[in-house]
Design a protein around this motif. Structure first.
Motif, PDB file in Angstrom:
ATOM      1  N   ALA A   1       0.809  -1.218   0.000  1.00 21.77           N
ATOM      2  CA  ALA A   1       0.000   0.000   0.000  1.00 21.77           C
ATOM      3  C   ALA A   1       0.842   1.267   0.000  1.00 21.77           C
ATOM      4  CB  ALA A   1      -0.931  -0.002   1.215  1.00 21.77           C
ATOM      5  N   ASP A   2       2.104   1.171   0.405  1.00 21.29           N
ATOM      6  CA  ASP A   2       2.959   2.355   0.465  1.00 21.29           C
ATOM      7  C   ASP A   2       3.686   2.642  -0.845  1.00 21.29           C
ATOM      8  OD1 ASP A   2       2.330   2.901   3.149  1.00 21.29           O
ATOM      9  OD2 ASP A   2       3.827   1.451   3.837  1.00 21.29           O
ATOM     10  N   LEU A   3       3.559   1.741  -1.827  1.00 18.74           N
ATOM     11  CA  LEU A   3       4.167   1.983  -3.130  1.00 18.74           C
ATOM     12  C   LEU A   3       3.269   2.919  -3.925  1.00 18.74           C
ATOM     13  CD1 LEU A   3       6.434   1.077  -5.206  1.00 18.74           C
ATOM     14  CD2 LEU A   3       4.684  -0.487  -6.101  1.00 18.74           C
ATOM     15  N   PRO A   4       3.782   4.057  -4.409  1.00 18.11           N
ATOM     16  CA  PRO A   4       2.947   4.942  -5.222  1.00 18.11           C
ATOM     17  C   PRO A   4       2.434   4.215  -6.463  1.00 18.11           C
ATOM     18  CG  PRO A   4       4.955   6.064  -4.556  1.00 18.11           C
ATOM     19  CD  PRO A   4       5.122   4.620  -4.177  1.00 18.11           C
ATOM     20  N   SER A   5       1.151   4.373  -6.766  1.00 19.09           N
ATOM     21  CA  SER A   5       0.577   3.745  -7.956  1.00 19.09           C
ATOM     22  C   SER A   5       0.568   4.733  -9.112  1.00 19.09           C
ATOM     23  CB  SER A   5      -0.844   3.254  -7.668  1.00 19.09           C
ATOM     24  OG  SER A   5      -1.690   4.349  -7.370  1.00 19.09           O
ATOM     25  N   ASN A   6       0.182   4.255 -10.282  1.00 19.87           N
ATOM     26  CA  ASN A   6       0.146   5.079 -11.499  1.00 19.87           C
ATOM     27  C   ASN A   6       1.476   5.803 -11.709  1.00 19.87           C
ATOM     28  OD1 ASN A   6      -0.931   6.109 -13.853  1.00 19.87           O
ATOM     29  ND2 ASN A   6      -2.000   7.800 -12.857  1.00 19.87           N
ATOM     30  N   ASP A   7       2.556   5.018 -11.601  1.00 19.43           N
ATOM     31  CA  ASP A   7       3.923   5.552 -11.728  1.00 19.43           C
ATOM     32  C   ASP A   7       4.634   4.765 -12.838  1.00 19.43           C
ATOM     33  OD1 ASP A   7       6.405   6.671 -11.382  1.00 19.43           O
ATOM     34  OD2 ASP A   7       6.801   5.729  -9.435  1.00 19.43           O
ATOM     35  N   PRO A   8       4.495   5.158 -14.100  1.00 13.68           N
ATOM     36  CA  PRO A   8       5.018   4.349 -15.211  1.00 13.68           C
ATOM     37  C   PRO A   8       6.528   4.165 -15.227  1.00 13.68           C
ATOM     38  CG  PRO A   8       3.366   5.900 -15.991  1.00 13.68           C
ATOM     39  CD  PRO A   8       3.668   6.277 -14.576  1.00 13.68           C
ATOM     40  N   ALA A   9       7.311   5.184 -14.867  1.00 17.56           N
ATOM     41  CA  ALA A   9       8.777   5.127 -14.955  1.00 17.56           C
ATOM     42  C   ALA A   9       9.220   4.667 -16.346  1.00 17.56           C
ATOM     43  CB  ALA A   9       9.357   4.224 -13.873  1.00 17.56           C
ATOM     44  N   PRO A  10       8.992   5.479 -17.389  1.00 26.11           N
ATOM     45  CA  PRO A  10       9.287   5.070 -18.773  1.00 26.11           C
ATOM     46  C   PRO A  10      10.781   5.022 -19.046  1.00 26.11           C
ATOM     47  CG  PRO A  10       8.672   7.385 -18.714  1.00 26.11           C
ATOM     48  CD  PRO A  10       8.482   6.854 -17.313  1.00 26.11           C
ATOM     49  N   ASP A  11      11.191   4.043 -19.840  1.00 30.07           N
ATOM     50  CA  ASP A  11      12.613   3.872 -20.137  1.00 30.07           C
ATOM     51  C   ASP A  11      12.823   3.870 -21.657  1.00 30.07           C
ATOM     52  OD1 ASP A  11      15.439   2.617 -20.060  1.00 30.07           O
ATOM     53  OD2 ASP A  11      14.949   2.827 -17.953  1.00 30.07           O
ATOM     54  N   LEU A  12      13.314   2.778 -22.221  1.00 28.96           N
ATOM     55  CA  LEU A  12      13.609   2.709 -23.648  1.00 28.96           C
ATOM     56  C   LEU A  12      12.333   2.429 -24.434  1.00 28.96           C
ATOM     57  CD1 LEU A  12      16.920   0.661 -23.410  1.00 28.96           C
ATOM     58  CD2 LEU A  12      16.608   3.139 -23.347  1.00 28.96           C
ATOM     59  N   MET A  13      12.332   2.753 -25.718  1.00 28.15           N
ATOM     60  CA  MET A  13      11.096   2.628 -26.489  1.00 28.15           C
ATOM     61  C   MET A  13      11.348   2.390 -27.962  1.00 28.15           C
ATOM     62  SD  MET A  13       9.784   6.577 -26.269  1.00 28.15           S
ATOM     63  CE  MET A  13      10.942   7.928 -26.362  1.00 28.15           C
ATOM     64  N   GLU A  14      10.262   1.977 -28.638  1.00 24.16           N
ATOM     65  CA  GLU A  14      10.238   1.751 -30.087  1.00 24.16           C
ATOM     66  C   GLU A  14       8.919   2.261 -30.646  1.00 24.16           C
ATOM     67  OE1 GLU A  14      11.452   1.174 -32.778  1.00 24.16           O
ATOM     68  OE2 GLU A  14      13.252  -0.034 -32.675  1.00 24.16           O
ATOM     69  N   VAL A  15       8.855   2.354 -31.954  1.00 24.40           N
ATOM     70  CA  VAL A  15       7.644   2.799 -32.626  1.00 24.40           C
ATOM     71  C   VAL A  15       7.097   1.654 -33.464  1.00 24.40           C
ATOM     72  CG1 VAL A  15       8.864   3.712 -34.668  1.00 24.40           C
ATOM     73  CG2 VAL A  15       6.651   4.682 -34.019  1.00 24.40           C
ATOM     74  N   SER A  16       5.764   1.565 -33.569  1.00 22.86           N
ATOM     75  CA  SER A  16       5.164   0.509 -34.381  1.00 22.86           C
ATOM     76  C   SER A  16       5.423   0.781 -35.858  1.00 22.86           C
ATOM     77  CB  SER A  16       3.666   0.415 -34.112  1.00 22.86           C
ATOM     78  OG  SER A  16       2.997   1.600 -34.500  1.00 22.86           O
ATOM     79  N   PRO A  17       5.449  -0.279 -36.691  1.00 23.59           N
ATOM     80  CA  PRO A  17       5.751  -0.075 -38.116  1.00 23.59           C
ATOM     81  C   PRO A  17       4.786   0.873 -38.820  1.00 23.59           C
ATOM     82  CG  PRO A  17       5.931  -2.397 -37.552  1.00 23.59           C
ATOM     83  CD  PRO A  17       5.344  -1.717 -36.356  1.00 23.59           C
TER      84      PRO A  17
END
Length: 585
Positions: free
Chosen positions: A488-504
């Motif tokens: 319960a103490d972990l913040p929710s809705n926290d994406p922490a985005p890192d590496l990414m790609e794009v769809s074709p």
């Protein structure tokens, strides 16, 4: 018949090896290429750094999980809410059979070879086959590289994208460069798939695996070319040669690969072509101007369409290499005050290379805030070395909250606001991708859960968030429903985005989302919904919104570690998705 490569190199064990134009399709570091409208079926590959071996007391030291989802299942998830099931690696491509265990894909009975001689070691007896840091698809969409980043491990492999079976595995060179002697941070394909460049971070070496293909673009050999190696540290010595592993894979097929050549002492020497130290404090010369280069741990060599490798460095500065020579050679050099450190985002757009700078992965990064972007004209470099700090980069953006670290000379000494969402004022630039058109450059902010977007022509900056339904602050985003709930103490809705790609088809960005127990850069990347975030692009690619999460999970791992600036999570979820790749089918 073996396809002829674009040009020939020095002979290595009587094998002529070639390499051609380099243009990557790495999320963090390249421009994705447009495809025909009918070519719209693909797979999403997520790299999970958590241990796939139970009972360990350290995060990310043995194994890892490969998460593969089919694009049709993704669309069904978005439309109906039915979670897409991961594919397995048994060659059947059945949904629900995944995820795949790295230690099963690369079996423990593989034998280790030094060039053509067995060492007597078996893969299962050696440490560090773990921490799946990322995978990238080759230009032919046939193979993916596998980068295993456990310090001291230093393994890089190749997988057949269709059958999901291993075809080659190597271990990087060990040097006296730094600490654990070798590690593979990432590796990157060139544009025609005739070479794979290895960022040996702790070894402070840029290394090259030369790829041989037949007329059907199938890889028939992979040669770890020791002669091509380029050292970027000081006082460098090779402690142990690169290794190759042979034997049967999980499909009972033989692995390929060889180690060839000899390390060139001149390529390991201390000085750049200008006579400055490659890394500050070398015995043979003076430190470079404009801050020099304090610690040349190789982060990401961004490969351009002209075969130039833009080697980003941990403590700042930049080295530019010509990858077509053997050994590879330096043609550009920059001090840390000119280009700040810890960057691992890079793309090419309209002949310009975009590079970022972020927060250090070391403990010092816990009080750093860095978000900087630069561009360099790729055509300004040739086979002849440029003078130091020339041409000058264009400073596209430098966040006013940047701390005075990694070569940045402005800002406060530290930022102690941690990483809790809504409380922190820190920033951390990391993943980067260009839209299919090349018009917009999206860059993640791991701490602020935002995307900063830059127009590649005008350099205008806009932004959107990954926490709201519309990306502009209205409604609740998809990460909330996918968040971990056993603490319960972990913040929710926290994406922490890192590496990414794009769809074709250019419809989506796929973003690796970190977990509550991040294996790497824990002080900047704790998140609540590990997996792959699906960002629907809007406004012709200028903006976006997080519409779904392909959720990953690992409750086998039991290791625990404190999280600097965040919450010391005590629950059971250990999944930590660090990278994502797209394979067109």
């Amino acid at each position: 018949m073996v396809r002829l490569l674009k040009w020939l190199r020095k002979p290595i064990n009587l094998v002529l090896i070639g390499i051609a134009t380099a243009l990557f399709t790495i999320s963090q570091v390249t421009v994705s290429q447009a495809v025909a409208p009918h070519d719209n079926s693909y797979e999403i590959w997520g790299s999970d750094q958590s241990n796939s071996v139970p009972g360990l007391d350290r995060l990310g030291v043995e194994g890892g999980l490969i998460w593969i989802w089919d694009s049709h299942d993704l669309e069904q998830q978005i439309e109906s809410g039915i979670p897409a099931q991961p594919l397995g690696c048994d060659g059947q491509n059945r949904a629900g059979d995944g995820p795949c265990d790295v230690k099963a894909v690369f079996p423990p009975n593989l034998a280790e070879y030094d060039e053509n001689s067995p060492t007597g070691n078996r893969l299962g007896d050696l440490p560090g086959l773990g921490r799946l840091h990322g995978m990238l698809t080759d230009p032919q969409n046939k193979y993916l590289n596998v980068n295993l980043f456990t310090p001291g491990g230093g393994y890089v492999g190749i997988i057949d994208g269709d059958t999901k079976e291993a075809i080659a595995l190597f271990r990087a060179t060990a040097t006296n460069g730094s600490g654990p002697e070798r590690s593979v941070h990432m590796s990157f394909w060139n544009s025609d798939g005739s070479a794979l460049f290895v960022a040996n971070l702790n070894g402070k070496l840029l290394e090259r695996i030369d790829i041989v293909r037949n007329d059907q673009d199938e890889i028939i050999d992979a040669i770890y070319n020791k002669t091509a190696s380029l050292g970027v540290g000081k006082g460098m010595e090779v402690l142990e040669s690169a290794k190759v592993y042979r034997g049967k894979n999980a499909h009972n097929h033989d692995l390929i690969g060889q180690v060839a050549g000899d390390y060139d002492p001149n390529a390991l020497a201390d000085l750049t072509p200008s006579g400055d130290c490659k890394e500050n404090g070398c015995a043979a010369g003076e430190d470079a101007s404009q801050g020099g280069r304090g610690n040349n741990l190789i982060i990401c060599p961004i490969i351009s369409s002209l075969d130039h490798a833009y080697i980003t460095l941990a403590a700042g500065g930049l080295l530019v290499a010509d990858t077509t020579t053997t050994p590879m050679s330096l043609i550009g050099e920059y001090g840390s005050n000119v280009i700040n450190g810890a960057g691992c985002g890079g793309v090419e757009a309209d002949g310009n290379i975009w590079l970022n700078a972020g927060v250090s992965a070391s403990d010092a990064g816990a009080t750093q805030s860095t978000f900087s972007l630069y561009t360099l004209e790729d055509g300004a470099f040739s086979h002849s070395p440029n003078p130091p700090n020339s041409p000058a980069p264009v400073l596209v953006y430098k966040d006013p909250n940047n701390t005075a670290t990694n070569g940045n000379t402005n800002g406060e000494a530290e930022n102690t606001t941690g990483q809790f969402p809504g409380m922190t004022t820190r920033h951390d630039s990391h993943g980067m991708i260009a839209t299919v058109s090349g018009t917009y450059i999206h860059t993640t902010d791991r701490i602020q859960n935002e995307m900063q977007v830059f127009n590649s022509q005008t350099l205008e900056r806009t932004q959107y968030d990954l926490t709201s339904a519309d990306g502009q602050g209205t409604g609740v985003g998809a990460c909330a429903a996918a968040s971990v709930t056993d603490d319960a103490d972990l913040p929710s809705n926290d994406p922490a985005p890192d590496l990414m790609e794009v769809s074709p088809d250019g419809k989506y960005l796929f973003v690796a989302l970190r977990g509550p127990l991040p294996v790497s850069v824990g002080h900047s990347s704790q998140g609540s919904c590990p997996g792959v975030g699906v960002v629907e692009l809007t406004d012709n690619g200028a903006s976006g919104r997080l519409v779904s999460v392909l959720r990953s999970s690992n409750v086998i791992d039991g290791a625990i570690a404190p999280i600097a600036g965040g919450h010391d999570y005590q629950g059971g979820e250990h999944s930590d998705t660090h990278g994502v790749a797209i394979r067109r089918k």
